[in-house]
Design a protein around this motif. Sequence first.
Motif, PDB file in Angstrom:
ATOM      1  N   LEU A   1      49.456-105.936-126.741  1.00 55.02           N
ATOM      2  CA  LEU A   1      49.326-104.490-126.649  1.00 55.02           C
ATOM      3  C   LEU A   1      47.913-104.190-126.172  1.00 55.02           C
ATOM      4  O   LEU A   1      46.938-104.516-126.828  1.00 55.02           O
ATOM      5  N   ARG A   2      47.806-103.541-124.998  1.00 55.67           N
ATOM      6  CA  ARG A   2      46.517-103.317-124.351  1.00 55.67           C
ATOM      7  C   ARG A   2      46.126-101.842-124.464  1.00 55.67           C
ATOM      8  O   ARG A   2      46.924-100.963-124.142  1.00 55.67           O
ATOM      9  N   VAL A   3      44.886-101.608-124.893  1.00 59.68           N
ATOM     10  CA  VAL A   3      44.436-100.243-125.185  1.00 59.68           C
ATOM     11  C   VAL A   3      43.096 -99.966-124.512  1.00 59.68           C
ATOM     12  O   VAL A   3      42.219-100.841-124.453  1.00 59.68           O
ATOM     13  N   VAL A   4      42.942 -98.742-124.006  1.00 63.29           N
ATOM     14  CA  VAL A   4      41.645 -98.224-123.550  1.00 63.29           C
ATOM     15  C   VAL A   4      41.197 -97.151-124.543  1.00 63.29           C
ATOM     16  O   VAL A   4      41.985 -96.292-124.931  1.00 63.29           O
ATOM     17  N   ILE A   5      39.938 -97.223-124.956  1.00 59.44           N
ATOM     18  CA  ILE A   5      39.363 -96.232-125.872  1.00 59.44           C
ATOM     19  C   ILE A   5      38.358 -95.387-125.100  1.00 59.44           C
ATOM     20  O   ILE A   5      37.404 -95.914-124.528  1.00 59.44           O
ATOM     21  N   ALA A   6      38.553 -94.068-125.091  1.00 62.17           N
ATOM     22  CA  ALA A   6      37.644 -93.168-124.395  1.00 62.17           C
ATOM     23  C   ALA A   6      37.113 -92.127-125.369  1.00 62.17           C
ATOM     24  O   ALA A   6      37.863 -91.288-125.874  1.00 62.17           O
ATOM     25  N   ASP A   7      35.813 -92.190-125.650  1.00 62.35           N
ATOM     26  CA  ASP A   7      35.157 -91.249-126.550  1.00 62.35           C
ATOM     27  C   ASP A   7      33.669 -91.269-126.234  1.00 62.35           C
ATOM     28  O   ASP A   7      33.109 -92.336-125.957  1.00 62.35           O
ATOM     29  N   ASP A   8      33.034 -90.110-126.266  1.00 61.22           N
ATOM     30  CA  ASP A   8      31.619 -90.074-125.906  1.00 61.22           C
ATOM     31  C   ASP A   8      30.704 -90.565-127.029  1.00 61.22           C
ATOM     32  O   ASP A   8      29.500 -90.705-126.822  1.00 61.22           O
ATOM     33  N   GLN A   9      31.260 -90.832-128.198  1.00 62.18           N
ATOM     34  CA  GLN A   9      30.463 -91.337-129.314  1.00 62.18           C
ATOM     35  C   GLN A   9      30.656 -92.854-129.439  1.00 62.18           C
ATOM     36  O   GLN A   9      31.755 -93.335-129.724  1.00 62.18           O
ATOM     37  N   ALA A  10      29.564 -93.583-129.233  1.00 66.09           N
ATOM     38  CA  ALA A  10      29.639 -95.045-129.269  1.00 66.09           C
ATOM     39  C   ALA A  10      30.112 -95.548-130.631  1.00 66.09           C
ATOM     40  O   ALA A  10      30.835 -96.549-130.716  1.00 66.09           O
ATOM     41  N   LEU A  11      29.735 -94.857-131.694  1.00 61.57           N
ATOM     42  CA  LEU A  11      30.121 -95.294-133.033  1.00 61.57           C
ATOM     43  C   LEU A  11      31.624 -95.184-133.238  1.00 61.57           C
ATOM     44  O   LEU A  11      32.243 -96.051-133.870  1.00 61.57           O
ATOM     45  N   VAL A  12      32.227 -94.128-132.693  1.00 60.09           N
ATOM     46  CA  VAL A  12      33.679 -93.963-132.785  1.00 60.09           C
ATOM     47  C   VAL A  12      34.375 -95.086-132.029  1.00 60.09           C
ATOM     48  O   VAL A  12      35.317 -95.708-132.533  1.00 60.09           O
ATOM     49  N   ARG A  13      33.909 -95.357-130.819  1.00 60.37           N
ATOM     50  CA  ARG A  13      34.520 -96.427-130.021  1.00 60.37           C
ATOM     51  C   ARG A  13      34.412 -97.771-130.734  1.00 60.37           C
ATOM     52  O   ARG A  13      35.372 -98.540-130.799  1.00 60.37           O
TER      53      ARG A  13
ATOM     54  N   GLY B   1      44.987-107.545-133.919  1.00 60.43           N
ATOM     55  CA  GLY B   1      45.547-108.276-132.793  1.00 60.43           C
ATOM     56  C   GLY B   1      45.799-107.438-131.558  1.00 60.43           C
ATOM     57  O   GLY B   1      46.440-107.899-130.610  1.00 60.43           O
ATOM     58  N   ILE B   2      45.317-106.195-131.545  1.00 60.29           N
ATOM     59  CA  ILE B   2      45.479-105.315-130.382  1.00 60.29           C
ATOM     60  C   ILE B   2      44.302-105.541-129.430  1.00 60.29           C
ATOM     61  O   ILE B   2      43.147-105.600-129.856  1.00 60.29           O
ATOM     62  N   ASP B   3      44.596-105.649-128.148  1.00 60.22           N
ATOM     63  CA  ASP B   3      43.595-105.988-127.136  1.00 60.22           C
ATOM     64  C   ASP B   3      42.968-104.712-126.566  1.00 60.22           C
ATOM     65  O   ASP B   3      43.632-103.948-125.856  1.00 60.22           O
ATOM     66  N   VAL B   4      41.703-104.463-126.885  1.00 65.71           N
ATOM     67  CA  VAL B   4      40.973-103.333-126.302  1.00 65.71           C
ATOM     68  C   VAL B   4      40.409-103.799-124.971  1.00 65.71           C
ATOM     69  O   VAL B   4      39.440-104.556-124.914  1.00 65.71           O
ATOM     70  N   VAL B   5      41.031-103.345-123.886  1.00 65.58           N
ATOM     71  CA  VAL B   5      40.693-103.882-122.564  1.00 65.58           C
ATOM     72  C   VAL B   5      39.542-103.155-121.893  1.00 65.58           C
ATOM     73  O   VAL B   5      38.964-103.656-120.935  1.00 65.58           O
ATOM     74  N   ALA B   6      39.203-101.946-122.394  1.00 66.56           N
ATOM     75  CA  ALA B   6      38.084-101.205-121.808  1.00 66.56           C
ATOM     76  C   ALA B   6      37.693-100.064-122.725  1.00 66.56           C
ATOM     77  O   ALA B   6      38.492 -99.596-123.544  1.00 66.56           O
ATOM     78  N   GLU B   7      36.440 -99.625-122.580  1.00 65.31           N
ATOM     79  CA  GLU B   7      35.954 -98.432-123.253  1.00 65.31           C
ATOM     80  C   GLU B   7      35.377 -97.484-122.212  1.00 65.31           C
ATOM     81  O   GLU B   7      34.946 -97.913-121.137  1.00 65.31           O
ATOM     82  N   ALA B   8      35.378 -96.199-122.530  1.00 62.80           N
ATOM     83  CA  ALA B   8      34.833 -95.197-121.610  1.00 62.80           C
ATOM     84  C   ALA B   8      34.134 -94.123-122.431  1.00 62.80           C
ATOM     85  O   ALA B   8      34.552 -93.807-123.546  1.00 62.80           O
ATOM     86  N   GLN B   9      33.063 -93.544-121.863  1.00 64.18           N
ATOM     87  CA  GLN B   9      32.322 -92.522-122.583  1.00 64.18           C
ATOM     88  C   GLN B   9      32.524 -91.126-122.005  1.00 64.18           C
ATOM     89  O   GLN B   9      31.968 -90.159-122.510  1.00 64.18           O
ATOM     90  N   ASP B  10      33.317 -91.008-120.957  1.00 54.04           N
ATOM     91  CA  ASP B  10      33.697 -89.694-120.453  1.00 54.04           C
ATOM     92  C   ASP B  10      35.030 -89.805-119.725  1.00 54.04           C
ATOM     93  O   ASP B  10      35.573 -90.896-119.539  1.00 54.04           O
ATOM     94  N   GLY B  11      35.565 -88.656-119.313  1.00 50.87           N
ATOM     95  CA  GLY B  11      36.887 -88.631-118.717  1.00 50.87           C
ATOM     96  C   GLY B  11      36.979 -89.398-117.413  1.00 50.87           C
ATOM     97  O   GLY B  11      37.978 -90.083-117.156  1.00 50.87           O
TER      98      GLY B  11
END
Length: 219
Positions: A5-17, A28-38
């Motif tokens: 299961l592949r997930v992208v997390i997008a939030d402008d707060q680094a602590l939340v990400r 066991g969930i694969d976080v494949v990328a993070e983003a800090q804006d839309g």
Amino acid sequence: MGESLRVVIADDQALVRAGFRMILTADGIDVVAEAQDGAEAVEAVRRTGPDVVLLDVRMPNMDGIEAARRILDAADPPRVIMLTTFDLDNYVYAALGLGASGFLLKDVTPEYLVVAIRTVRDGEALLAPSITRRLVERFARPGTRESPLHRDLAALTPREREVLTLVAQGLSNVEIAGRLFLSEATVKTHVARILAKLGLRDRVQAVVVAYETRLITPS
């Protein structure tokens, strides 16, 4: 752990990400990328092809609503879950209209976060009836042609309209089956036909349509 299961997390707060990443990877969930804006979120989705996107409503440069619009307009888009601080939020309502599968409050428990992501990955809407109904009742604008979800219900049979009404009231398939003296399989068929006829992604959009077409009115 089963299927990836592949997930992208997008939030402008680094602590939340970081917190969400820790919770998901531990399960066991694969976080494949993070983003800090839309804008970063849209690019990350294009680049990684995730199953689910956790998308903050309010971000700089491009907010979550515009990012959701662009992500969901693509061919074979991922499921989108909006992240918000306030459950009764007009921006969240707009995202549901665009096709987001639901929303989570940022103080969600780790256990529910994992369940929510797996739920939408499996094609179900993240529909908490009490919150979703309150959200729709507050922000739905019955009969407005500019709504992205305006639909003509004439294509539905009387039984399908009846089922849609009960879906909008937050009833599960099992509860609808009991109310209408139908089998659960028959109810699932009716719901699938309703979504197909109205061009909707899931039950969340069906709730929005039911209110905006005046099939059901705020209590």
